[in-house]
Scaffold this motif. Structure first.
Motif, PDB file in Angstrom:
ATOM      1  N   GLU A 590       0.798  -1.227   0.000  1.00 14.28           N
ATOM      2  CA  GLU A 590       0.000   0.000   0.000  1.00 14.28           C
ATOM      3  C   GLU A 590       0.829   1.275   0.000  1.00 14.28           C
ATOM      4  OE1 GLU A 590       0.424  -1.535   4.255  1.00 14.28           O
ATOM      5  OE2 GLU A 590      -0.076  -2.344   2.271  1.00 14.28           O
ATOM      6  N   VAL A 591       2.154   1.158   0.056  1.00 16.53           N
ATOM      7  CA  VAL A 591       3.021   2.339   0.124  1.00 16.53           C
ATOM      8  C   VAL A 591       3.336   2.827  -1.284  1.00 16.53           C
ATOM      9  CG1 VAL A 591       5.293   3.192   0.793  1.00 16.53           C
ATOM     10  CG2 VAL A 591       4.024   1.693   2.331  1.00 16.53           C
ATOM     11  N   ASP A 592       3.034   4.086  -1.559  1.00 16.77           N
ATOM     12  CA  ASP A 592       3.347   4.697  -2.848  1.00 16.77           C
ATOM     13  C   ASP A 592       4.780   5.239  -2.832  1.00 16.77           C
ATOM     14  OD1 ASP A 592       0.779   4.205  -3.829  1.00 16.77           O
ATOM     15  OD2 ASP A 592       0.007   6.069  -2.946  1.00 16.77           O
ATOM     16  N   TYR A 593       5.341   5.347  -4.019  1.00 15.87           N
ATOM     17  CA  TYR A 593       6.721   5.823  -4.130  1.00 15.87           C
ATOM     18  C   TYR A 593       6.810   7.300  -3.768  1.00 15.87           C
ATOM     19  CZ  TYR A 593      11.235   7.150  -6.059  1.00 15.87           C
ATOM     20  OH  TYR A 593      12.504   7.638  -6.208  1.00 15.87           O
ATOM     21  N   ASN A 594       7.779   7.608  -2.900  1.00 12.69           N
ATOM     22  CA  ASN A 594       8.092   8.986  -2.541  1.00 12.69           C
ATOM     23  C   ASN A 594       9.606   9.122  -2.545  1.00 12.69           C
ATOM     24  OD1 ASN A 594       8.722  11.410  -1.120  1.00 12.69           O
ATOM     25  ND2 ASN A 594       6.703  11.391  -0.177  1.00 12.69           N
ATOM     26  N   PRO A 595      10.181   9.915  -3.456  1.00 10.83           N
ATOM     27  CA  PRO A 595      11.652   9.970  -3.571  1.00 10.83           C
ATOM     28  C   PRO A 595      12.334  10.431  -2.294  1.00 10.83           C
ATOM     29  CG  PRO A 595      10.621  11.729  -4.840  1.00 10.83           C
ATOM     30  CD  PRO A 595       9.528  10.800  -4.428  1.00 10.83           C
ATOM     31  N   TRP A 596      11.660  11.324  -1.519  1.00 12.57           N
ATOM     32  CA  TRP A 596      12.272  11.806  -0.287  1.00 12.57           C
ATOM     33  C   TRP A 596      12.452  10.684   0.729  1.00 12.57           C
ATOM     34  CZ3 TRP A 596      15.108  15.818   0.091  1.00 12.57           C
ATOM     35  CH2 TRP A 596      14.867  16.957  -0.684  1.00 12.57           C
TER      36      TRP A 596
END
Length: 708
Positions: A590-596
């Motif tokens: 359920e975790v979406d990609y976040n570059p930070w």
């Protein structure tokens, strides 16, 4: 329709049988059969194939893909308009199969029949490889070939087969192509076929297309057939002598003779006080008894850095276990759901966190600083190029030996359905790009065809060593300026990978999926972040900083208090576990990609893990660790620590040999995974011991006079 089809088949069979008997009795060439095949069998087969399949499927209650494959492939025979020998052998194979001839039945029995386990992502049905390659009919000049046929189908256009009675999804819908990276695509099946070796991959592909494509088209399933030449293995009917075999044999015999002579010479003749000649140095260097004694005696040396031996041992265990798991991600499995569970299970995050290699970077930086500073204190100067040359002559003999093993020994260690597909590319990469390894640029040049995947570490370590020597020299001569330069480089080492991850939207951890692990060299994180020296420098610099702090502590006779050791140890245990379990966050579905998130993770995790290692090193070097010190001083840790370099180089050969020789999908479990990993470690240690005694230790002695 049914009667006409039966009559047509009987007529065709009798005609072929008559021509075969006539050709054999009159000793004519097989051209009669070939002409008949081209003018009659192929044309009639193509014209009636779809009608025949339609009748076959309409009169049977098909339940699953296995039914389609079985009903179409059970009468398979290779057909070719271009390869006359393949046509002839295909006819003879089919005729002899109907007559229950042993060789034909063996060939048929070696092929895949009804593939099962597709819903558990078991996409490999590998038949019986060894039985296939034993088949031969010498009087007919027919020999066998084993081939894997890849069937890739698109389920997205399939009609709804659900009855409407049950609300749950159908089995067909389960196979629909999805974008979930954690789920292995099961719209692809690998089937084994045993055919006459006169039929080449292109012939097999066309023959399978003729019968399978229409069969799946009847169910609105778009199908593509592939036969990868690397998954085609003909029986070795013309085994020719290879010149390199003689060279390899001579090389090993010479090494063995030198070791035997050196051992006997060392045991029978006592060492005199006179200066030894070059021949005597050479012979004694290869003395097996002497090298074993030195390995054991060095292990009993109670140095203040006993924790280093323990940490290196733990590090190499983590690396071997991690690489085993990596290869299992792409290996044939009966229950790939087990691997998928490892992908997504949060509490299994330590299995997906490749942070163990940072131990060696920290230790390398720490020891480089301590050794170089001590030498500078004694001599007040040293020549950087001489030190670099000393390091090269120390590591290159074993390194080049392992490259030699990859090129000439590895391809001959075993075989199997997937052997050529898994092992041969590794061999070719080393044949082409071995020079990048020798120059230590393999992590920048031709990285997608890198020779020996684990060798990226050696390139990074060599680059770090050169940078470390320059920094230590500057710190020694101009401490304040040197520390300022060190701080600037350390800041840059944090900024560069962070910027690259953010700008290119990369993962901050290895993205473990089945498709990625099938070709690790093409994974963006591996190719752009993981193996690049300028993105991995930070932990080595932490090791150098630890060496600097240690020298200051040593000069001031600093000791950690009992309270600080207890609190620090507890904190280290917590942070160590966090470094591993934090990885699990990025694998949650359920975790979406976040570059930070990936930037922070990549930076903080490696820095934290390095500080944990530094705390252990500093406490061990300056203070008493009590019972923990006794455990870390165990002789076994010191012995393995001396072998870690060779273990690291050879363990991938062990893994490739095992994975490449798999005959059938393996049922995986945690227990089997641990068994395989322990086996890898033991066998790699045995290989490393041989390398150490026969190559590493002798060359250390031979080159020692030139290094001083």
């Amino acid at each position: 329709m049914l009667r006409s089809t039966i009559v047509l088949n009987i007529f065709g069979f009798l005609s072929v049988s008559f021509l075969v008997v006539q050709a054999e009795s009159q000793k004519n060439s097989p051209e009669i059969i070939e002409t008949f095949m081209k003018n009659n069998i192929m044309s009639k087969f193509n014209e009636s194939n779809e009608q025949h399949l339609l009748h076959q499927f309409q009169n049977r209650n098909l339940k699953w893909i296995g039914d389609i494959l079985y009903l179409t492939m059970k009468d398979f025979k290779p057909i070719s308009n271009e390869n006359s020998k393949c046509e002839r052998d295909g006819i003879l194979y089919r005729e002899n199969l109907l007559n229950q001839s042993l060789w034909a039945v063996q060939m048929y029995d070696s092929s895949s029949k009804y593939p099962g386990g597709l819903l558990s992502r078991n996409i490999f049905n590998l038949g019986y490889f060894d039985q296939c390659l034993k088949v031969s009919a010498k009087w007919l000049k027919i020999y066998s070939a084993y081939s894997i046929v890849t069937l890739e189908f698109n389920i997205s256009k399939i009609t709804d087969h659900s009855s409407g009675v049950y609300p749950n999804i159908t089995a067909w819908e389960e196979l629909e192509i999805n974008n979930n990276p954690w789920i292995n695509k099961n719209n692809k099946i690998h089937l084994a076929i045993c055919v006459p070796n006169s039929c080449k991959p292109v012939d097999i592909q066309k023959s399978v297309e003729i019968i399978l494509v229409p069969a799946f088209k009847f169910y609105n399933i778009t199908t593509q057939i592939f036969v990868n030449p690397s998954m085609y293995t003909p029986s070795n009917t013309n085994s020719k002598f290879k010149p390199e075999s003689l060279k390899i044999g001579v090389f090993f015999i010479l090494v063995l003779l030198i070791v035997m002579i050196g051992t006997i010479y060392d045991m029978l003749l006592e060492k005199t006080g006179n200066k030894e000649k070059m021949l005597e140095i050479l012979l004694r260097a290869f003395s097996l008894s002497s090298n074993i004694n030195e390995l054991i005696n060095n292990s009993t040396d109670k140095t203040i850095f006993s924790s280093i031996n323990c940490l290196k041992t733990m590090g190499i265990i983590i690396i071997v276990f991690g690489h085993r798991l990596t290869l299992e991600f792409s290996s044939p499995s009966e229950n790939f759901e087990f691997i998928e569970n490892i992908y997504t299970h949060f509490w299994l995050a330590p299995l997906k966190s490749p942070v163990g290699v940072e131990v060696f970077f920290v230790i390398s930086g720490f020891l480089t600083f301590v050794v170089v500073i001590n030498r500078l204190k004694e001599e007040n100067e040293h020549h950087i190029f001489v030190i670099i040359l000393n390091r090269l002559v120390r590591i290159l003999p074993v390194y080049l030996t392992v490259v030699f093993l990859y090129i000439y020994i590895l391809p001959n260690l075993s075989n199997g359905p997937l052997w050529k597909n898994i092992v041969y590319p590794e061999v070719e990469y080393c044949k082409t790009n071995w020079w990048t390894n020798v120059l230590f640029v393999n992590n920048y040049v031709n990285t997608r065809e890198m020779c020996m995947i684990p060798a990226w570490y050696l390139a990074c370590d060599m680059h770090f060593f050169i940078i470390g020597l320059l920094l230590i020299n500057i710190i020694w001569r101009w401490e304040k300026i040197g520390l300022m330069i060190f701080g600037s480089i350390f800041t840059i080492s944090i900024f560069l990978p962070a910027k690259h991850i953010y700008s290119h939207k990369l993962w901050g951890v290895m993205h473990y999926t089945q498709s990625n692990m099938s070709n690790l060299r093409d994974v963006d994180h591996f190719n752009q972040i993981y193996i690049k020296s300028h993105h991995r420098l930070m932990t080595y610099l932490v090791g150098i900083a630890a060496g600097y702090i240690y020298t200051k502590f040593k000069d001031d006779e600093f000791k950690f208090s009992k309270f600080s050791k207890i609190v620090g140890s507890i904190l280290c245990i917590i942070l160590h576990n966090l470094c591993y379990f934090a990885t699990g966050y990025f694998y949650l579905p359920e975790v979406d990609y976040n570059p930070w998130h990936h930037v922070v993770y990549f930076t903080v995790q490696r820095l934290t893990y390095s500080l944990v290692i530094v705390f252990i090193l500093l406490v061990d070097a300056t203070s008493n660790l009590g019972i923990l010190k006794k455990c870390m001083s165990c002789s076994i840790f010191s012995i393995i620590a001396q072998l870690t370099y060779s273990i690291y180089l050879v363990h991938f050969i062990v893994l490739l040999q095992d994975v490449g020789s798999v005959r059938n999908p393996v049922y995986m479990s945690y227990w089997i995974l641990v068994q395989k990993s322990c086996s890898d470690l033991v066998l790699s240690t045995c290989y490393a011991l041989i390398l150490y005694l026969f190559i590493e230790a002798p060359f250390k002695k031979i080159l020692k006079p030139f290094r001083n």
